[in-house]
Design a protein around this motif. Structure first.
Motif, PDB file in Angstrom:
ATOM      1  N   ILE A  98     -13.518   5.855   3.098  1.00 57.91           N
ATOM      2  CA  ILE A  98     -12.422   5.413   2.232  1.00 57.91           C
ATOM      3  C   ILE A  98     -12.235   3.928   2.515  1.00 57.91           C
ATOM      4  O   ILE A  98     -11.743   3.546   3.578  1.00 57.91           O
ATOM      5  CB  ILE A  98     -11.127   6.203   2.513  1.00 57.91           C
ATOM      6  CG1 ILE A  98     -11.349   7.701   2.305  1.00 57.91           C
ATOM      7  CG2 ILE A  98      -9.999   5.716   1.590  1.00 57.91           C
ATOM      8  CD1 ILE A  98     -10.148   8.574   2.625  1.00 57.91           C
ATOM      9  N   PHE A  99     -12.674   3.092   1.584  1.00 54.34           N
ATOM     10  CA  PHE A  99     -12.735   1.659   1.830  1.00 54.34           C
ATOM     11  C   PHE A  99     -12.670   0.937   0.485  1.00 54.34           C
ATOM     12  O   PHE A  99     -13.463   1.240  -0.412  1.00 54.34           O
ATOM     13  CB  PHE A  99     -14.052   1.326   2.538  1.00 54.34           C
ATOM     14  CG  PHE A  99     -13.943   0.329   3.637  1.00 54.34           C
ATOM     15  CD1 PHE A  99     -13.378   0.674   4.853  1.00 54.34           C
ATOM     16  CD2 PHE A  99     -14.403  -0.962   3.458  1.00 54.34           C
ATOM     17  CE1 PHE A  99     -13.298  -0.252   5.872  1.00 54.34           C
ATOM     18  CE2 PHE A  99     -14.317  -1.900   4.475  1.00 54.34           C
ATOM     19  CZ  PHE A  99     -13.759  -1.539   5.696  1.00 54.34           C
ATOM     20  N   PRO A 100     -11.771  -0.006   0.326  1.00 55.37           N
ATOM     21  CA  PRO A 100     -11.684  -0.725  -0.953  1.00 55.37           C
ATOM     22  C   PRO A 100     -12.978  -1.477  -1.254  1.00 55.37           C
ATOM     23  O   PRO A 100     -13.584  -2.063  -0.362  1.00 55.37           O
ATOM     24  CB  PRO A 100     -10.537  -1.719  -0.721  1.00 55.37           C
ATOM     25  CG  PRO A 100      -9.798  -1.193   0.450  1.00 55.37           C
ATOM     26  CD  PRO A 100     -10.791  -0.479   1.302  1.00 55.37           C
ATOM     27  N   MET A 103     -13.718  -4.944   0.030  1.00 54.02           N
ATOM     28  CA  MET A 103     -13.968  -5.136   1.462  1.00 54.02           C
ATOM     29  C   MET A 103     -15.326  -4.565   1.891  1.00 54.02           C
ATOM     30  O   MET A 103     -15.741  -4.758   3.026  1.00 54.02           O
ATOM     31  CB  MET A 103     -12.876  -4.432   2.277  1.00 54.02           C
ATOM     32  CG  MET A 103     -11.461  -4.872   1.984  1.00 54.02           C
ATOM     33  SD  MET A 103     -11.073  -6.473   2.703  1.00 54.02           S
ATOM     34  CE  MET A 103     -10.922  -6.066   4.431  1.00 54.02           C
ATOM     35  N   PRO A 152      -9.574   5.723  -6.142  1.00 56.16           N
ATOM     36  CA  PRO A 152      -9.521   4.395  -5.527  1.00 56.16           C
ATOM     37  C   PRO A 152      -9.979   4.429  -4.065  1.00 56.16           C
ATOM     38  O   PRO A 152      -9.637   5.351  -3.327  1.00 56.16           O
ATOM     39  CB  PRO A 152      -8.032   4.029  -5.615  1.00 56.16           C
ATOM     40  CG  PRO A 152      -7.488   4.879  -6.711  1.00 56.16           C
ATOM     41  CD  PRO A 152      -8.279   6.156  -6.667  1.00 56.16           C
ATOM     42  N   GLY A 153     -10.762   3.442  -3.691  1.00 51.49           N
ATOM     43  CA  GLY A 153     -11.201   3.333  -2.300  1.00 51.49           C
ATOM     44  C   GLY A 153     -12.387   4.220  -1.957  1.00 51.49           C
ATOM     45  O   GLY A 153     -12.812   4.277  -0.815  1.00 51.49           O
ATOM     46  N   ASN A 200      -5.348  10.290   8.388  1.00 50.08           N
ATOM     47  CA  ASN A 200      -4.949   9.103   9.147  1.00 50.08           C
ATOM     48  C   ASN A 200      -4.865   7.869   8.256  1.00 50.08           C
ATOM     49  O   ASN A 200      -4.133   6.931   8.562  1.00 50.08           O
ATOM     50  CB  ASN A 200      -5.941   8.842  10.292  1.00 50.08           C
ATOM     51  CG  ASN A 200      -5.802   9.855  11.396  1.00 50.08           C
ATOM     52  OD1 ASN A 200      -4.713  10.395  11.601  1.00 50.08           O
ATOM     53  ND2 ASN A 200      -6.880  10.110  12.103  1.00 50.08           N
ATOM     54  N   LEU A 201      -5.635   7.867   7.184  1.00 46.04           N
ATOM     55  CA  LEU A 201      -5.666   6.706   6.288  1.00 46.04           C
ATOM     56  C   LEU A 201      -4.655   6.834   5.158  1.00 46.04           C
ATOM     57  O   LEU A 201      -4.339   5.840   4.498  1.00 46.04           O
ATOM     58  CB  LEU A 201      -7.068   6.534   5.695  1.00 46.04           C
ATOM     59  CG  LEU A 201      -8.194   6.278   6.693  1.00 46.04           C
ATOM     60  CD1 LEU A 201      -9.529   6.262   5.976  1.00 46.04           C
ATOM     61  CD2 LEU A 201      -7.977   4.963   7.416  1.00 46.04           C
ATOM     62  N   LEU A 202      -4.171   8.037   4.925  1.00 45.72           N
ATOM     63  CA  LEU A 202      -3.263   8.263   3.802  1.00 45.72           C
ATOM     64  C   LEU A 202      -1.882   8.629   4.323  1.00 45.72           C
ATOM     65  O   LEU A 202      -1.730   9.097   5.451  1.00 45.72           O
ATOM     66  CB  LEU A 202      -3.806   9.393   2.916  1.00 45.72           C
ATOM     67  CG  LEU A 202      -5.227   9.182   2.368  1.00 45.72           C
ATOM     68  CD1 LEU A 202      -5.727  10.455   1.697  1.00 45.72           C
ATOM     69  CD2 LEU A 202      -5.254   8.019   1.388  1.00 45.72           C
ATOM     70  N   THR A 203      -0.885   8.423   3.490  1.00 48.00           N
ATOM     71  CA  THR A 203       0.483   8.787   3.887  1.00 48.00           C
ATOM     72  C   THR A 203       0.706  10.271   3.604  1.00 48.00           C
ATOM     73  O   THR A 203      -0.041  10.899   2.848  1.00 48.00           O
ATOM     74  CB  THR A 203       1.507   7.965   3.106  1.00 48.00           C
ATOM     75  OG1 THR A 203       1.412   8.319   1.722  1.00 48.00           O
ATOM     76  CG2 THR A 203       1.256   6.475   3.272  1.00 48.00           C
ATOM     77  N   ASP A 204       1.781  10.792   4.194  1.00 49.26           N
ATOM     78  CA  ASP A 204       2.116  12.196   3.936  1.00 49.26           C
ATOM     79  C   ASP A 204       2.315  12.424   2.445  1.00 49.26           C
ATOM     80  O   ASP A 204       1.928  13.463   1.899  1.00 49.26           O
ATOM     81  CB  ASP A 204       3.384  12.589   4.705  1.00 49.26           C
ATOM     82  CG  ASP A 204       3.126  12.697   6.205  1.00 49.26           C
ATOM     83  OD1 ASP A 204       1.943  12.744   6.601  1.00 49.26           O
ATOM     84  OD2 ASP A 204       4.113  12.727   6.971  1.00 49.26           O
ATOM     85  N   GLN A 206       0.907  10.795  -0.012  1.00 41.38           N
ATOM     86  CA  GLN A 206      -0.393  10.806  -0.699  1.00 41.38           C
ATOM     87  C   GLN A 206      -1.121  12.133  -0.485  1.00 41.38           C
ATOM     88  O   GLN A 206      -1.745  12.661  -1.400  1.00 41.38           O
ATOM     89  CB  GLN A 206      -1.254   9.626  -0.222  1.00 41.38           C
ATOM     90  CG  GLN A 206      -0.771   8.283  -0.756  1.00 41.38           C
ATOM     91  CD  GLN A 206      -1.472   7.101  -0.093  1.00 41.38           C
ATOM     92  OE1 GLN A 206      -1.699   7.093   1.113  1.00 41.38           O
ATOM     93  NE2 GLN A 206      -1.804   6.102  -0.890  1.00 41.38           N
TER      94      GLN A 206
ATOM     95  N   MET B  36      -3.462   0.328  -2.766  1.00 40.15           N
ATOM     96  CA  MET B  36      -4.788  -0.227  -2.478  1.00 40.15           C
ATOM     97  C   MET B  36      -4.680  -1.361  -1.455  1.00 40.15           C
ATOM     98  O   MET B  36      -5.537  -1.500  -0.573  1.00 40.15           O
ATOM     99  CB  MET B  36      -5.434  -0.732  -3.775  1.00 40.15           C
ATOM    100  CG  MET B  36      -6.858  -1.221  -3.600  1.00 40.15           C
ATOM    101  SD  MET B  36      -7.973  -0.032  -2.812  1.00 40.15           S
ATOM    102  CE  MET B  36      -8.014   1.259  -4.038  1.00 40.15           C
ATOM    103  N   MET B  42      -5.660  -1.835   6.229  1.00 38.31           N
ATOM    104  CA  MET B  42      -6.305  -0.976   7.242  1.00 38.31           C
ATOM    105  C   MET B  42      -7.730  -1.427   7.508  1.00 38.31           C
ATOM    106  O   MET B  42      -8.179  -1.481   8.662  1.00 38.31           O
ATOM    107  CB  MET B  42      -6.334   0.475   6.748  1.00 38.31           C
ATOM    108  CG  MET B  42      -5.008   1.155   6.715  1.00 38.31           C
ATOM    109  SD  MET B  42      -5.249   2.877   6.196  1.00 38.31           S
ATOM    110  CE  MET B  42      -3.748   3.150   5.336  1.00 38.31           C
ATOM    111  N   ASP B  56       0.750   6.327   7.640  1.00 40.88           N
ATOM    112  CA  ASP B  56       2.175   6.479   7.960  1.00 40.88           C
ATOM    113  C   ASP B  56       2.735   5.254   8.685  1.00 40.88           C
ATOM    114  O   ASP B  56       3.911   4.924   8.526  1.00 40.88           O
ATOM    115  CB  ASP B  56       2.391   7.739   8.809  1.00 40.88           C
ATOM    116  CG  ASP B  56       2.303   9.000   7.948  1.00 40.88           C
ATOM    117  OD1 ASP B  56       2.624   8.913   6.742  1.00 40.88           O
ATOM    118  OD2 ASP B  56       1.904  10.046   8.467  1.00 40.88           O
TER     119      ASP B  56
END
Lengths: 253, 77
Positions: A98-100, A103, A152-153, A200-204, A206, B36, B42, B56
């Motif tokens: 998971i990376f934009p 980048m 996305p990502g 770990n990369l996303l919010t609750d 999301q 994004m 990150m 979080d």
């Protein structure tokens, strides 16, 4: 007389990515259906943990790094010599990213394609070698619904999984005359260690949104294992070149 | 890496004008800040500072300084 069309008694089945998640669940189900399972992964300890969960004592471990793609054909011959002619291969090993896109570096993309795509091509090439398969057989790749839709990502990841879908169709055409079937299972979001990493990369919020997109909620590794074995066993005898989406309804939107 | 250098790298990654960020900015007031951008932050923290930032942690941030606080141990100046 009771019959089990998914009976796998005595069939040597190689499972990559067997040290966790879907690969571990597939190995367990295969053992419960009587298969002789060859567990493949990079970590001996984790493979031993999977081995201890299996039913029966006919199974084995092969510690191998599938990113060593040029070594796969010779290694596969050794696997067949050590375990007997192989009936099927379930390729669960893979990585997510998971990376934009802004980048991303080409090295990251190439590493992802190596484990997610090149290893699959080389496994198929290796399985079809003389002295490896049992006069035919079945290959099942594990991809993702991300091979069918975007997010996305996840552009590099989606590209790698979409490649598996087209690979499945082309291999099915090329290997049919050798009586080798090639199929793919595309899971939605399943509760595995890989989901833990994504969390770990996303919010609750999301994560909750992703779950809400799947009418049947998150899946389990066992849900995917059922589909994998369905395609491997006699139940899949007339199925090749198919991508079976198992996603709790995610792509039904 | 200094705080100033990291801010410049963040500006570059977010594709906003150099000197836009000094730390005091409120994230929700920044036109460029969205989900994004959080992924970009990150990736930057991982790439430049080898710090794994979670979603979080970012949600709890109100300002750019809060973002810098997550990786504060790795910044000088």
């Amino acid at each position: 007389m009771m019959i089990n069309p998914m009976d796998m008694t005595g069939r040597v089945t190689v499972v990559t990515g067997a040290s966790s998640g879907i690969g571990r669940a597939a190995s367990l189900l295969l053992s419960q259906l009587g298969a002789r399972v060859v567990l493949v992964g990079r970590n001996q300890d984790r493979l031993s943990q999977t081995l201890a969960m299996l039913e029966g004592s006919q199974h084995s471990i092969e510690v191998f790094d599938l990113t060593s793609t040029d070594d796969i054909p010779a290694w596969m011959k050794l696997v067949a010599q050590r375990n007997g002619l192989i009936s099927g291969v379930v390729h669960c090993a893979g990585e997510q990213l998971i990376f934009p896109v802004r980048m991303l570096k080409s090295q990251q993309v190439e590493e992802l394609l190596r484990i997610n795509v090149v290893s699959a091509i080389m496994l198929a090439k290796s399985f079809r070698q003389h002295g490896v398969n049992d006069s035919g057989g079945a290959i099942v790749f594990v991809s993702s619904v991300m091979g069918e839709v975007g997010a996305p990502g996840r552009s590099a990841y989606c590209a790698s999984k979409g490649a598996l879908h087209s690979l499945t169709k082309s291999l099915a055409m090329e290997l049919a005359k050798e009586r080798i079937r090639v199929n793919c299972v595309a899971p939605g979001t399943v509760k595995t260690e890989m989901l833990d990493e994504a969390q770990n990369l996303l919010t609750d919020a999301q994560i909750a949104e992703i779950e809400s997109m799947q009418p049947l909620g998150f899946g389990t590794p066992r849900d995917i294992a059922h589909a994998l074995v369905f395609l491997l066993a006699e139940t899949g005898r007339w199925i090749t070149g198919s991508v079976l989406i198992v996603d709790g309804g995610y792509t039904a939107h | 890496m200094t705080k100033a250098d990291f801010l410049r790298a963040l500006e570059d990654s977010l594709e906003i004008d150099e000197g836009t960020l000094d730390g005091a900015q409120v994230l929700e007031d920044l036109e460029c800040w969205d989900s994004m951008s959080a992924l970009i932050y990150m990736a930057l923290a991982d790439e430049q500072l080898h710090v794994a930032v979670t979603g979080d942690q970012i949600v709890s941030c109100k300002t750019v300084n809060d973002l810098l606080g997550i990786v504060g141990d790795k910044l000088t100046g």
